[in-house]
Design a protein around this motif. Structure first.
Motif, mmCIF file in Angstrom:
data_model
loop_
_atom_site.group_PDB
_atom_site.id
_atom_site.type_symbol
_atom_site.label_atom_id
_atom_site.label_comp_id
_atom_site.label_asym_id
_atom_site.label_seq_id
_atom_site.Cartn_x
_atom_site.Cartn_y
_atom_site.Cartn_z
ATOM 1 N N LEU A 198 -10.969 35.824 43.905
ATOM 2 C CA LEU A 198 -9.980 34.739 43.857
ATOM 3 C C LEU A 198 -8.719 35.110 44.645
ATOM 4 O O LEU A 198 -8.147 36.175 44.452
ATOM 5 C CB LEU A 198 -9.616 34.429 42.406
ATOM 6 C CG LEU A 198 -10.792 34.107 41.474
ATOM 7 C CD1 LEU A 198 -10.308 33.824 40.061
ATOM 8 C CD2 LEU A 198 -11.590 32.923 41.992
ATOM 9 N N THR B 178 -17.058 28.096 42.339
ATOM 10 C CA THR B 178 -16.975 28.320 43.793
ATOM 11 C C THR B 178 -18.384 28.416 44.395
ATOM 12 O O THR B 178 -18.610 28.026 45.532
ATOM 13 C CB THR B 178 -16.192 29.614 44.147
ATOM 14 O OG1 THR B 178 -16.930 30.738 43.723
ATOM 15 C CG2 THR B 178 -14.810 29.630 43.551
ATOM 16 N N GLU C 45 -9.565 27.220 45.895
ATOM 17 C CA GLU C 45 -10.475 28.360 45.714
ATOM 18 C C GLU C 45 -11.928 27.883 45.747
ATOM 19 O O GLU C 45 -12.778 28.482 46.405
ATOM 20 C CB GLU C 45 -10.157 29.033 44.362
ATOM 21 C CG GLU C 45 -10.834 30.353 44.142
ATOM 22 C CD GLU C 45 -10.338 31.428 45.088
ATOM 23 O OE1 GLU C 45 -9.148 31.716 45.090
ATOM 24 O OE2 GLU C 45 -11.176 31.955 45.843
ATOM 25 N N LYS D 109 -6.793 32.101 46.429
ATOM 26 C CA LYS D 109 -6.094 30.882 46.844
ATOM 27 C C LYS D 109 -5.013 30.497 45.825
ATOM 28 O O LYS D 109 -4.981 31.005 44.706
ATOM 29 C CB LYS D 109 -7.103 29.746 46.999
ATOM 30 C CG LYS D 109 -8.072 29.931 48.161
ATOM 31 C CD LYS D 109 -7.394 29.592 49.465
ATOM 32 C CE LYS D 109 -8.405 29.521 50.597
ATOM 33 N NZ LYS D 109 -7.765 29.249 51.873
#
Lengths: 270, 259
Positions: A90, A149, A98, A92
């Motif tokens: 992670l 994600t 993300e 962002k």
């Protein structure tokens, strides 16, 4: 998409052999849990599936792609791997950004990316935190963001490394629903886990590994009825199955419902 | 021993030396590298002093493997910067508006040798010495255990970062990030790799501080250690000789410089 591993051998060093002749075929839409003690070769095996590690002998095919001929980033179009620790990926400023990172890397256009992000966040139950900073979320939710994600990349194969660690009962239930939903949509789901109850509840096929080899492969009922195999892999059958065995119930009950049915059947006999 | 150290266990004479003797060797090597004049002496120091020591410790290959990836970026940047931007000087190669100056290249050669010995000395110490044994030796000589921990953490930070960076790279590649290829592509991959490395390291710091306190790190009591350090009778003499020789070298160099 079919996953085919043919006689895979892999060693990190001459005295650190991780895989010793693994042959495994996984059909599209299958739900496969890989279990075994630490050091059995589970993580090495899943890293072979997305090309992070290349076989030193044998062949790994994802569909018609040989992992030796593609980079990991290229393999990411077909195999999504959710790492155990979400903090390894992670970076962002928002959860939505993300989750969009993977789809953008794969070349999804803006509209497709937005749809994929929304669907993935809904699947993991986090649509309300789309604009939050990932590190403002508790670690259990960050783990679900990491899963989102990968879901957003819409890969035909999804692999999860210890997905239930740090999840409460609701989180584990949510993960089970995700496994079922992915499978219904024809996507293959593979997980490595020490959470035997989660594996028994949500995976139709259990692969048991020990010392770099597959020592059992079958339905949960078949695998968890083989006490010697489980002992060899340092794995304990689900509690409800052990209780059923202790009571001499027929079959291998893995859920409360099957346990009650087996109990009733036994009572009916006596 | 944790994989987060560079330490290579071997049954060798170098490994059996007291940690303070190896630290003295390192510090003397560093001081010598700084004061040695000329272009080539540091390369000789590396070849005739550090490499034989590494051979004695059966760690020549690990030393060279550890030195190379740290040394070459320095060498490259030194030769480019000093060679191209040396004020005045004699051009030896001219590429359009740019020319490599002889003086810059010679200076870069000398500096690269100095850096080689600096890196080599510290890596030799790290490869042949258990970090906890070194800290134990230092705290036994009166060093504060907090300062000892800071030094230990600094020694461990490179391998720890390397291991973390490998995992992060694997995780981002698995999300379709291409980290190989041309310079632009590699540059684009930097943020997704550095971001999690820095953020997770900051989180590690907090967790580590809590874990240390939970194990009584801050208590002001007499500490004992499970590690028993042995010292050969001649080691004190060797340390004194090394310090004396280095002091003489520094003095001689200073006198020569003042003339």
């Amino acid at each position: 998409m079919q996953l085919s591993l043919q006689d895979i051998h892999f060693a990190y060093a001459p005295d650190a052999v991780a895989l010793r002749g693994i042959t495994l075929r996984i059909a599209p839409g299958e739900q496969v849990a890989i279990i075994g003690a630490n050091g059995a070769g589970k993580t090495t095996l899943i890293k072979q599936m997305n090309g992070l590690l290349k076989p030193q002998q044998g062949q790994v095919l994802v569909g018609d792609w040989d992992t030796r001929r593609y980079t990991v980033a290229q393999m990411a179009r077909r195999v999504g791997l959710v790492f155990q620790n979400p903090d390894d990926q992670l970076f962002k400023q928002t959860v939505a950004d993300e989750v969009a990172f993977g789809p953008r890397n794969l070349g999804f256009d803006a509209a497709h990316t937005a749809r994929a992000v929304t669907a993935a966040l809904e699947a993991v139950g986090l649509p309300d935190v789309a604009n939050a900073h990932p590190y403002d979320l508790p670690s259990s939710q960050r783990k679900l963001v990491a899963l989102a994600t990968i879901l957003a990349m819409e890969t035909p194969v999804v692999i999860m490394d210890e997905p239930t660690i740090g999840q409460d009962g609701r989180g584990v239930q949510r993960l089970g629903e995700i496994v079922a939903s992915l499978s219904e949509n024809g996507r293959t789901v593979i997980a490595i886990s020490h959470d035997i109850d989660f594996c028994a509840d949500h995976f139709t096929r259990i692969v048991v590994m020990a010392q770099g080899k597959i020592i059992a492969d079958g339905t949960a009922e078949i695998v968890f009825s083989q006490a010697e195999i489980l002992a060899q892999a340092s794995v304990t059958a689900p509690q409800i199955a052990r209780l059923g065995a202790a009571l001499g119930l027929p079959g291998v009950p893995l859920h409360v419902e099957s346990f009650i049915a087996a109990l009733r059947a036994k009572k009916g006999e006596t | 021993m944790s994989s987060f150290t560079l330490y290579q266990p071997r049954d060798s004479g170098l490994h059996r030396l007291h940690p303070l003797t190896k630290l003295t060797l390192t510090l003397c090597g560093v001081a010598t590298a700084v004061v040695l004049p000329g272009f080539w002496p540091n390369y000789l120091l590396f070849a005739l002093f550090l490499l034989p020591l590494a051979a004695w410790g059966q760690i020549v290959c690990p030393l060279l493997r550890a030195v190379w990836p740290i040394w070459w970026p320095f060498v490259l940047s030194l030769f480019l910067v000093q060679g191209l931007f040396w004020p005045g000087g004699t051009p030896i190669v001219t590429l359009g508006p740019l020319s490599f100056k002889q003086e810059g290249v010679l200076f870069a050669t000398a500096m690269a040798g100095r850096i080689l010995v600096l890196i080599g000395s510290f890596l030799l110490l790290s490869l042949a010495t258990r970090p906890d044994a070194l800290m134990n030796a230092l705290t036994a000589r009166g060093l504060s255990h907090k300062l000892a921990y800071i030094i230990l953490a600094a020694i461990q930070i490179v391998p720890r970062f390397q291991a973390k960076a490998e995992t992060i790279t694997a995780a981002q590649q698995s999300r379709g990030l291409e980290t190989q290829g041309n310079l632009l592509r590699r540059a684009r991959a930097l943020l997704p790799l550095l971001g999690p490395l820095i953020l997770s390291s900051l989180m590690d710091v907090e967790e580590r501080a809590i874990a240390l306190e939970a194990r009584g790190f801050g208590r002001r009591t007499l500490r004992t250690s499970l590690i028993l350090l042995s010292e050969q009778p001649w080691e004190k003499g060797v340390r004194a000789l090394l310090l004396l020789a280095t002091a003489v070298l520094i003095l001689a160099r200073t006198v020569l410089a003042l003339r």
